[in-house]
Design an enzyme around this catalytic site. Structure first.
Site, PDB file in Angstrom:
ATOM      1  N   GLY A 330     -71.167  20.418  36.232  1.00 18.74           N
ATOM      2  CA  GLY A 330     -71.303  20.689  37.255  1.00 18.74           C
ATOM      3  C   GLY A 330     -71.129  19.569  37.970  1.00 18.74           C
ATOM      4  O   GLY A 330     -69.690  18.741  37.927  1.00 18.74           O
ATOM      5  N   SER A 331     -71.558  19.762  39.342  1.00 15.28           N
ATOM      6  CA  SER A 331     -71.343  18.500  40.247  1.00 15.28           C
ATOM      7  C   SER A 331     -71.759  17.584  40.062  1.00 15.28           C
ATOM      8  O   SER A 331     -70.597  16.248  40.482  1.00 15.28           O
ATOM      9  CB  SER A 331     -72.165  18.529  41.137  1.00 15.28           C
ATOM     10  N   THR A 332     -71.403  16.638  38.629  1.00 11.82           N
ATOM     11  CA  THR A 332     -71.867  14.772  38.215  1.00 11.82           C
ATOM     12  C   THR A 332     -70.048  15.063  38.409  1.00 11.82           C
ATOM     13  O   THR A 332     -69.854  13.810  38.041  1.00 11.82           O
ATOM     14  CB  THR A 332     -72.514  15.117  36.999  1.00 11.82           C
TER      15      THR A 332
END
Length: 601
Positions: A330-332
């Protein structure tokens, strides 16, 4: 004339036979002298071996110590009980005593006592007090040998990191198996002389070849940080009713891992006992509350499981999610996209974008997590907002070839090389199978999978100045006196990104925590950098999410980095609200402990 010829022939024949016999005798004599004089020691040794019985003595396995010298894996003296059939004088007494003291069935013990063999093992890893009691009976033919059993003072702490040993004292999983050659030592031997019937000759006594203890292993893990991280993981798992929680803590400058938590863990001293929460549950139909409409569930006991079912569950229990399992980050993962975009020059901190709440890629409409959109924003603001359309745009600007090149440059297509077994590799699209849609989804951390240790290592390499470190536990080996024998070294790849790009990334990620989506990771008085993520597990309509947060401190010169992952939290599932507070609480306690001071101190 014929008679004389026959006599002459007969004499020659006798003479030939005489000389032949003499030659054979001389050869035998020479051979005998050779064997008795020059080979006497060799054959004497063989003769002794025919009348010697050998019993193995386990070597003391090297200990595993944390970075402060705290013992995490030690040895406990135990006994192995064996019988020698030819030496047993009273079989019934031996059977009665051993079955009672060892808590074994009479049938089991009888079968082994009555078996015709040089030596039959009855039971190993017997508590020393029990072994001493059996020795006091002084039963002929019963041997009580002391050896070692692995003992873990902290029970389940770091169970999936340390691993455990089997009945033969050899490593099964974890560090125990990776560092087997260092830890195992060399076994010794007890030699006793027996007569032709296999009965020991008491006058000859015993001959011992003493075992050599294994070397100890000093690791980077800190028992205090590991303990606190485990406590936080258990709290999060309970309050969010999550399937599992993982926490990684690492020094981003050198790759030393300070903590690796995977809850639920298991008891290292009873590794084959399935934890209660891992047992399958079935509907208790007979206890159904018809009026309340309740159908309670109960756990199946381990005894009710088949051998195959038991082993399958144990394999799952022993599995280290931080290195053995992959997930959509995801966004990491936007940390990687941002670093590649800045390095390639397709985006700058002051680049401007407009987010209407979605972006069209080919024939696909990909939404931002903020349905209404973020409107006009700079790249720094887009990072603070974790805006999907902006990062998709950066990925498309890079293009497939460049993006894939950076993916490889950052080391994402190779394993990290961590010193634990079974590390999984990145599951990524083949380049030839990627189009704009696949490139877009990868840019914000979806449609591919990596391991938590891979994400943490890559992010560390981006914020530490651009050096790809090797995550590891092993630091040095020690002899039995505690003297350092070897300092363990690991490869470092320089130039993953430039120092300039690394500095920009640190500043941007600090703003994510101080003003953006990662504000729940903020600690007053400290400079913290980080990135949140909320990813959905497959299938997309499952309603299952993974909340995560990666943080580091101090933001301008990172000395510690942590990743928290909460699998399938119930209720609120956003990374900024579920995982960021875990890292914040962790840092609040361990930063002072590590001597990392805040800017007001």
């Amino acid at each position: 004339m014929l008679i004389n010829n026959n006599k002459i022939f007969h004499r020659k024949k006798i003479t030939a036979v005489f000389f032949l016999c003499t030659a054979v005798f001389l050869l035998l004599f020479v051979r005998l002298v050779y064997l008795m004089v020059w080979r006497a020691d060799h054959y004497s040794q063989l003769a002794d071996e025919l009348h010697e019985r050998e019993r193995s003595i386990k070597a003391a396995r090297g200990r595993i110590l944390d970075r402060n010298g705290t013992v995490l894996a030690d040895n406990k003296t135990v006994c192995t009980i064996s019988v020698i059939h030819n030496q047993v004088e009273d079989p019934e007494e031996v059977i009665e005593v051993l079955s009672r003291e060892l808590d074994l069935s009479e049938e089991y013990v009888r079968k082994r006592v009555e078996k015709y063999s040089s030596m039959e093992r009855i039971k190993s890893n017997v508590d020393k007090t029990v072994g001493d009691k059996i020795r006091e009976y002084d039963l002929a033919g019963v041997k009580v040998d002391e050896d070692y059993k692995r003992y873990y003072p902290y029970g389940e702490l770091a169970s999936k990191v340390l691993g455990f040993t089997g009945a033969d004292n050899q490593g099964i999983i974890g560090l125990e198996v990776v560092y087997e050659e260092i830890l195992q030592g060399e076994p010794g031997t007890i030699l006793t002389v027996t007569d032709a019937k296999g009965i020991e000759v008491e006058e000859s006594g015993e001959r011992r070849i003493e075992p050599v203890s294994g070397d100890s292993l000093s690791i980077s893990l800190d028992v205090n940080i590991q303990s606190y991280a485990t406590q936080l993981a258990k709290q999060a798992m309970a309050t969010k009713e999550a399937d599992s929680v993982s926490i990684l803590v690492m020094n981003p400058k050198n790759g030393e891992i300070l903590a690796m938590v995977n809850v639920p863990e298991f008891d290292l001293n009873n590794p084959y006992e399935i934890p209660e929460e891992a047992l399958p549950r079935v509907t208790a139909k007979e206890e159904t509350d018809q009026e309340a409409g309740l159908v309670p569930e109960i756990s199946v006991t381990q005894e009710e499981l088949s051998q195959e079912e038991t082993q399958e569950i144990l394999n799952s229990v022993w599995r280290n999610g931080c290195i053995n399992d992959t997930y959509e980050p995801g966004s990491t993962f936007k940390i990687i996209t941002a670093a590649a975009g800045l390095e390639e020059g397709v985006v700058a901190t002051d680049s401007t974008f407009s987010c209407p709440g979605y972006i069209i890629v080919d024939d696909r409409k990909i939404r931002c997590h903020k349905v209404a959109g973020h409107g006009a924003e700079t790249f720094v603001q887009a990072t603070m907002n974790s805006c999907n359309p902006v990062f998709i745009t950066v990925g498309l600007r890079l293009g497939l070839d460049n993006y894939y090149e950076y993916f490889e440059q950052f080391g994402l297509m190779e394993k990290t090389g961590i010193d634990l077994p079974g590390e999984a590799g990145t599951i990524m699209h083949k380049k030839e199978d990627m189009g704009n849609v696949e490139l877009a989804t990868v840019s914000f951390g979806q449609s591919f999978q990596i391991t938590p240790i891979q994400l943490l290592t890559t992010a560390a390499s981006i914020v530490n100045g651009g050096n790809r470190v090797t995550p590891h536990f092993g630091v040095k080996t020690l002899d039995s006196e505690g003297n350092v024998k070897e300092i363990l070294e690991y490869p470092v790849q320089e130039g993953i990104v430039s120092e300039e790009t690394s500095a920009i990334m640190r500043e941007m990620l600090e703003m994510v925590v101080s003003e953006g989506s990662g504000k729940n990771g903020k600690i007053e008085g400290f400079r913290i950098g980080g990135k949140t993520a909320t990813s959905q597990t497959l299938p997309r309509d499952s309603g299952r999410y993974i909340a995560s947060f990666i943080g580091f401190a101090p933001a301008d010169d990172p000395e510690v980095m942590a990743l928290a992952i909460v699998n399938n939290p119930h209720g609120v599932y956003y990374g900024g609200q579920v995982a960021a507070p875990i890292v914040r609480q962790l840092f609040e306690n361990i930063l002072p402990y590590l001597g990392i001071m805040g800017y007001n101190q």
